[in-house]
Write a protein that holds these residues in place. Sequence first.
Motif, PDB file in Angstrom:
ATOM      1  N   GLU A 154      20.621  31.772 -42.698  1.00 49.45           N
ATOM      2  CA  GLU A 154      20.421  30.787 -41.636  1.00 49.45           C
ATOM      3  C   GLU A 154      21.640  29.880 -41.601  1.00 49.45           C
ATOM      4  O   GLU A 154      21.709  28.878 -42.314  1.00 49.45           O
ATOM      5  CB  GLU A 154      19.141  29.998 -41.895  1.00 49.45           C
TER       6      GLU A 154
ATOM      7  N   VAL B  21      24.237  38.396 -40.820  1.00 54.85           N
ATOM      8  CA  VAL B  21      23.676  37.795 -39.611  1.00 54.85           C
ATOM      9  C   VAL B  21      22.149  37.818 -39.593  1.00 54.85           C
ATOM     10  O   VAL B  21      21.516  36.906 -39.069  1.00 54.85           O
ATOM     11  CB  VAL B  21      24.274  38.457 -38.351  1.00 54.85           C
ATOM     12  N   ASN B  22      21.541  38.813 -40.178  1.00 48.89           N
ATOM     13  CA  ASN B  22      20.080  38.891 -40.167  1.00 48.89           C
ATOM     14  C   ASN B  22      19.438  38.309 -41.420  1.00 48.89           C
ATOM     15  O   ASN B  22      18.225  38.351 -41.568  1.00 48.89           O
ATOM     16  CB  ASN B  22      19.629  40.346 -39.994  1.00 48.89           C
TER      17      ASN B  22
ATOM     18  N   GLN C 279      26.513  26.884 -33.695  1.00 47.23           N
ATOM     19  CA  GLN C 279      26.499  28.198 -34.317  1.00 47.23           C
ATOM     20  C   GLN C 279      27.807  28.941 -34.060  1.00 47.23           C
ATOM     21  O   GLN C 279      27.857  30.152 -34.079  1.00 47.23           O
ATOM     22  CB  GLN C 279      25.315  29.018 -33.818  1.00 47.23           C
TER      23      GLN C 279
ATOM     24  N   ARG D  35      18.687  31.020 -37.864  1.00 46.81           N
ATOM     25  CA  ARG D  35      19.572  32.172 -37.793  1.00 46.81           C
ATOM     26  C   ARG D  35      20.405  32.107 -36.536  1.00 46.81           C
ATOM     27  O   ARG D  35      19.893  31.890 -35.443  1.00 46.81           O
ATOM     28  CB  ARG D  35      18.763  33.466 -37.820  1.00 46.81           C
ATOM     29  N   ALA D  36      21.701  32.323 -36.712  1.00 46.53           N
ATOM     30  CA  ALA D  36      22.628  32.259 -35.586  1.00 46.53           C
ATOM     31  C   ALA D  36      22.748  33.614 -34.925  1.00 46.53           C
ATOM     32  O   ALA D  36      22.611  34.649 -35.565  1.00 46.53           O
ATOM     33  CB  ALA D  36      23.993  31.797 -36.070  1.00 46.53           C
ATOM     34  N   SER D  37      23.002  33.586 -33.631  1.00 46.24           N
ATOM     35  CA  SER D  37      23.316  34.832 -32.948  1.00 46.24           C
ATOM     36  C   SER D  37      24.827  35.012 -33.020  1.00 46.24           C
ATOM     37  O   SER D  37      25.562  34.113 -33.379  1.00 46.24           O
ATOM     38  CB  SER D  37      22.855  34.760 -31.495  1.00 46.24           C
ATOM     39  N   GLY D  38      25.293  36.188 -32.664  1.00 48.95           N
ATOM     40  CA  GLY D  38      26.730  36.408 -32.639  1.00 48.95           C
ATOM     41  C   GLY D  38      27.252  37.014 -33.927  1.00 48.95           C
ATOM     42  O   GLY D  38      26.501  37.612 -34.699  1.00 48.95           O
TER      43      GLY D  38
ATOM     44  N   ARG E  65      30.808  30.983 -38.928  1.00 49.42           N
ATOM     45  CA  ARG E  65      29.997  31.875 -39.753  1.00 49.42           C
ATOM     46  C   ARG E  65      29.359  31.172 -40.940  1.00 49.42           C
ATOM     47  O   ARG E  65      28.421  31.695 -41.523  1.00 49.42           O
ATOM     48  CB  ARG E  65      30.865  33.028 -40.276  1.00 49.42           C
TER      49      ARG E  65
ATOM     50  N   ALA F 107      23.180  28.740 -38.529  1.00 48.65           N
ATOM     51  CA  ALA F 107      23.222  27.826 -37.385  1.00 48.65           C
ATOM     52  C   ALA F 107      22.555  26.505 -37.763  1.00 48.65           C
ATOM     53  O   ALA F 107      21.619  26.463 -38.556  1.00 48.65           O
ATOM     54  CB  ALA F 107      22.520  28.443 -36.186  1.00 48.65           C
TER      55      ALA F 107
END
Length: 141
Positions: A34, A30-31, A76, A21-24, A79, A36
């Motif tokens: 996966e 985003v939650n 990452q 999972r990427a941050s940002g 999107r 990243a």
Amino acid sequence: MIRVTGRISIGEDELTEDFLRASGPGGQNVNKLETAVQLRFAAMASPNLPEAVKARLVTLAGRRMTKDGVLVITAQRHRTRERNREDALQRLLDLLREAATPPPPPRRPTKPSRAAKARRVDEKTRRGATKRLRGGKPGDE
């Protein structure tokens, strides 16, 4: 085979990808997704890299190289998973290309020739004479 330079290629089987999972930014995804990518390349175990390139790669990679000689690149920025995969691969290839170029030979310090020293002194003398001719004290008009 992935072409790095004219002489160096690496096999696609030498690369492993993990997704996390990427941050940002990512909005509602985003939650959940996966996107990243963590690209791993066992550089020290690669039969396709010359020893000199491996040595330069260790220096260039810095913290991205593990103790086992595995180069880890995390991407990452984007999107989508596919764009992150392309980004990670491109960053790996850029790093390998930079390691493949040998450093330039060290500069050998040289001394100025006798004529160059004489020219410098003559120019200083002329410049000083010019400044002296300008001179005069305030009020000497």
